[in-house]
Design a protein around this motif. Structure first.
Motif, PDB file in Angstrom:
ATOM      1  N   LEU A   1       2.859  10.673  -3.577  1.00 15.82           N
ATOM      2  CA  LEU A   1       3.197  11.293  -2.303  1.00 15.82           C
ATOM      3  C   LEU A   1       4.506  12.066  -2.388  1.00 15.82           C
ATOM      4  CD1 LEU A   1       2.453  11.649   0.666  1.00 15.82           C
ATOM      5  CD2 LEU A   1       3.768   9.573   1.148  1.00 15.82           C
ATOM      6  N   SER A   2       5.501  11.515  -3.065  1.00 19.95           N
ATOM      7  CA  SER A   2       6.773  12.221  -3.180  1.00 19.95           C
ATOM      8  C   SER A   2       6.628  13.488  -4.020  1.00 19.95           C
ATOM      9  CB  SER A   2       7.852  11.304  -3.760  1.00 19.95           C
ATOM     10  OG  SER A   2       7.491  10.865  -5.047  1.00 19.95           O
ATOM     11  N   ILE A   3       5.782  13.452  -5.045  1.00 25.43           N
ATOM     12  CA  ILE A   3       5.533  14.645  -5.848  1.00 25.43           C
ATOM     13  C   ILE A   3       4.773  15.676  -5.022  1.00 25.43           C
ATOM     14  CG2 ILE A   3       4.304  15.515  -7.873  1.00 25.43           C
ATOM     15  CD1 ILE A   3       4.976  12.813  -9.225  1.00 25.43           C
ATOM     16  N   LEU A   4       3.843  15.223  -4.200  1.00 26.36           N
ATOM     17  CA  LEU A   4       3.106  16.131  -3.320  1.00 26.36           C
ATOM     18  C   LEU A   4       4.032  16.799  -2.304  1.00 26.36           C
ATOM     19  CD1 LEU A   4       0.285  17.176  -2.416  1.00 26.36           C
ATOM     20  CD2 LEU A   4       0.246  15.250  -0.834  1.00 26.36           C
TER      21      LEU A   4
ATOM     22  N   VAL B   1       0.840  -1.199   0.000  1.00 23.74           N
ATOM     23  CA  VAL B   1       0.000   0.000   0.000  1.00 23.74           C
ATOM     24  C   VAL B   1       0.875   1.248   0.000  1.00 23.74           C
ATOM     25  CG1 VAL B   1      -1.723   1.295   1.309  1.00 23.74           C
ATOM     26  CG2 VAL B   1      -1.916  -1.173   1.112  1.00 23.74           C
ATOM     27  N   LEU B   2       1.945   1.239   0.771  1.00 22.11           N
ATOM     28  CA  LEU B   2       2.869   2.369   0.786  1.00 22.11           C
ATOM     29  C   LEU B   2       3.517   2.555  -0.580  1.00 22.11           C
ATOM     30  CD1 LEU B   2       4.303   4.592   2.354  1.00 22.11           C
ATOM     31  CD2 LEU B   2       6.023   2.908   2.990  1.00 22.11           C
ATOM     32  N   ALA B   3       3.895   1.458  -1.216  1.00 17.60           N
ATOM     33  CA  ALA B   3       4.505   1.535  -2.547  1.00 17.60           C
ATOM     34  C   ALA B   3       3.531   2.085  -3.570  1.00 17.60           C
ATOM     35  CB  ALA B   3       5.004   0.157  -2.969  1.00 17.60           C
ATOM     36  N   LEU B   4       2.234   1.818  -3.389  1.00 14.89           N
ATOM     37  CA  LEU B   4       1.236   2.353  -4.314  1.00 14.89           C
ATOM     38  C   LEU B   4       1.182   3.873  -4.270  1.00 14.89           C
ATOM     39  CD1 LEU B   4      -1.847   0.006  -4.025  1.00 14.89           C
ATOM     40  CD2 LEU B   4      -0.504   0.489  -6.052  1.00 14.89           C
TER      41      LEU B   4
END
Length: 64
Positions: free
Chosen positions: A12-15, A4-7
């Motif tokens: 998230l990193s772009i955010l 789920v974290l990998a999804l």
């Protein structure tokens, strides 16, 4: 749990670098791409996130 974290990692990193609209757009494309392609587009979005993070760091170095 790790899956789920990998999804959510590329959006998230772009955010986290402050590109809110792009993060939402990537998320909208990312989830169906993972479901329908079985993860074939994964490297493309990881590369996009790394390029944007590098660009943000380069902008910060040039401005400061």
């Amino acid at each position: 749990m790790n899956y789920v974290l990998a999804l959510f990692l590329p959006p998230l990193s772009i955010l986290l670098i402050g590109r809110i609209f792009l993060a939402i757009l990537v998320f909208v494309i990312w989830v169906p791409a993972i479901i329908f392609s079985g993860g074939l587009t994964h490297p493309m979005f990881i590369a996009l996130a790394w390029i944007l993070i590098y660009q943000a760091h380069a902008d910060r170095r040039a401005g400061g």
